[in-house]
Structure formats: C-alpha cells, structure tokens
Write a protein that holds these residues in place. Sequence first.
Motif: not given
Length: 470
Positions: A390-408
């Motif tokens: 994440l770009s920042g705190d998971p509970l911040s409205a300003r945060t975005v998901v930059e990458k997602v890993l599944i099974g590495g």
Amino acid sequence: MLRRAALLLLCLSPLASARAQTVAVRGGKVIAVDGPTLATGTVLIRDGRIVAVGAEIEIPYDAKVIDARGKVVFPGMINAHTGRGMDRANERLPVTPFLDAGESLDPSSLAFEDALRDGVTALHVIPGNDTVVGGVGRVVHPLGLSVEDMTIKAPSGIKLCAAGKKGYDRVQQRAALRAAFAELADHVDGIAEKRFAEEEKKAGREVVVGPEEARKRGRALVRAQDVGEKYRNLWLLTQGRLDCYFSCPEPRDVGFALAFAKEHGFLERTILVLGAPCFKAVDEIKASGRPVVLPPGLTHREPDPETGEEVETFVAGPFAAAGIPFAFQTYVRSSYAERFLWYQAARCVREGVDRAVALRAITLTPARILGLGERLGAIGPGRDADLLILSGDPLSARTVVEKVLIGGAVVYERSKDYRLRRLLDGRAPDDDDRAPQGEHEPHDEETPPRPPADEVDPSSGGGHPAEEGR
C-alpha cells in the motif's frame, strides 16, 4: 472479451512459477495484524508461503526482491460474505441445499478484477438471503482460469435464512425451514434402517428388532455417500461437518436462529449474518459465543419511541464492546464508501473501536470465521503469502493499493491497471468495462433502492472503485 482473457492470462502466467521460487518483500512497514508492527521489515516467501518476517532477514542470493521502501505491507483483505462473481444470488425455489455457488461463478467476471484493485485477496462467495435454505458457498481467490483454480476452500458453509424470502412472512419462512429438516430426518431414517439391516446380514444375523430400534442403531452407520444429493449438505450440517451462515434481518430472528441451530446440532458451527438492527440482540449473541458478519451500512437510525427524535447507533460498537468477533461485507451498488472493506474498518476506529480490532475485522477475524485462520489474514511464518503493498496507512482514504501478491506472485499492479488508467484519464469505457454482475443487496436500511427482483437478491456485494485514490 478477448482483452479480458488476455489480461487474465498475463496475470496467471507467472503465478505457478512464482509459487515455486523465493521472493523477498523488502524495506516496507510491515503490519502483521497477529504480531508486532515493524517500522522497516522484510517478508521472505518460499513456495507461496511466508517463511520469515523480521527487520534483519538475510535475503537469499537467488530471491526475487520486491522493493517496498516507503510503503506499507499488509495482509490481503477478506470479504466474509458476498455474491461477487455469481450470475445470480438465488434460485426461485425456496429450499435448494444441493446448489453450489461455484456452479454460478464466472472466473472472468470484472468483479474479481475489482476485488484485486480494492486489495481483497479472498472472497467468501455464498448464495444470497432471498431463500429459506440456500446452497453451499466457497472461499476463492479473485484470480484463476477456472473455479477450481480460484478455490481456497469448498464447501465453506450453507446458507439458512430466518426471514427475508420474497413473498414469505416469518410464519411461512420458518414453517418451510422446519419442513426441510423434517424431510431430511425422514430420508435419513430410511437409510439408517437399511444400513442396519445390511450390517446385520454381513454379520450373519437376522434383524430381530423393530423398525424404530433399527433406525436408531443404524443412524451411526449412515455415510455421506448413502444420503441423496438433495439432502447431503443438510445432513453434513447436522453432523457438525459443515458451517451454517444463518441470516437474521432483525433482532427477533436471532433467538429463533440460535434455538434452531441448537435443536439440530449445529450451533457450534453457526455464523450469524446480521441486519443493522440486530445490535439490539447483542447480549443474546454474546451468550451464544457465535461470531457475526455485519451489514455494509454500519449506522442504524430509528425514532425514539418516547420523544420521536431520530436516534443513530453505530452498529459495530456494541459488538466490539461485548468482545464478539465480527467481520464485514460490502455493497458494490452503493455510491458511498460501504463498497470498501478498508472504509468499514476506518469507520470503526472513528467511532471509538480499538484499531487492532478494526484491522482484524477485515483480515484475521474473517479468516478465522471461515476456518482459514492458520493460513490467511495475517503476516507470519507458515501463512499463505497473500499480501498488499500500500502507498500508506491501510485505513487512510488517501492510500491506494499499489501491488497485490497471491501465493507470493504479483497479480496486480496499479501502474499497469488498464481500466483504471482509462477512468482517470477521462476516457470512455469500452465494451469490456461494464459493471460487474451478480451483486446482491444486504439487509440494511441505508442502501439505495432495491434493483429489480430478477437482478439481485438480499445478501451482500463488494467494492468497485470509480474514483481517484480508493
């Protein structure tokens, strides 16, 4: 359609190989959820599982390194109750325990692409609440070429509803529920008597007891394969081998659901799927020891019976205060932030719920509810490497998901999100950018007006970002 298939293949092509290699997510702030937060840490992954987490991890020479400096590493979020990706929530028949949500899933649905974009790495897809006895659900990753590829756990549980079937009042609904279990009992009794006779014959003995005693002795001999497909899931439920997701729209439904589950022997495997007013039954729920799934709209409003003034209650508050484990569901059709799991957790913190409890409600608590608490919902050795950068705190409205890993394996990168780029660039959507299908409406008075009955059914939905940031 061809573009969607190509994008899916691009995401999946490295998945199998990534699960067989060593990966290090290095330099980010690691929020483990079930352990201490590291200001700067490394998560080491091998064969799709986390093998080490720490500030001073030695990275093997052959590891693929993912730079997370200045970012936050967080467990993949889990939607505890949804209809995302299904072509319809419920069949029109009121009692359908033989159905499997997997038969209705479309792996190429944009709903799963949206889930990755929102940071959701596991979804519990289960039939909706417009039923008396629904089918079984399954827990899936939002990625896979087939339903089998996506599946984490199946079956996950069966849906029962104390109320809510269209055209049924509570008397009709509960009568139909009781009738379904009475029919099951008759079916199993017939099998039990036959099995007892078979075993006596194998032992070279004649049956010298009456039918009632034969049925009594034969119940322990009944096997799953003996039970007809129509009844098998209900039988597994009564044998304590399947979870029950019991929908209770109102407080008066909670007592019935708990008593019914106790009567039929599956109380210890019951999860209550609640409507907003059910916080009024918090004492009864606490006494039962059962976890709950809360509705997307976490605010309940009603007039005070004496003054007539509107009284507002934050629904999650009483459950948090009572120490009842709770998880969230989302509603994609909402134009408000109820579409996002992070918002549900952030709202809890704003209303005074402990931050650790709120973070667990979108990660570890739903994992535990789903029987996957040792694999999902936290960052630690031995767990599946389903992670968010994440770009920042998971509970911040300003945060975005930059990458997602599944099974590495990296399965989503915001920088390569084709549809999001089109949206942010102000370009018109193409034919592949239509809205996800199969979303269902939860029991909540805050949701928008109901879509047509043949389009959705009462249950839950998921997030679908349509703006910058989240």
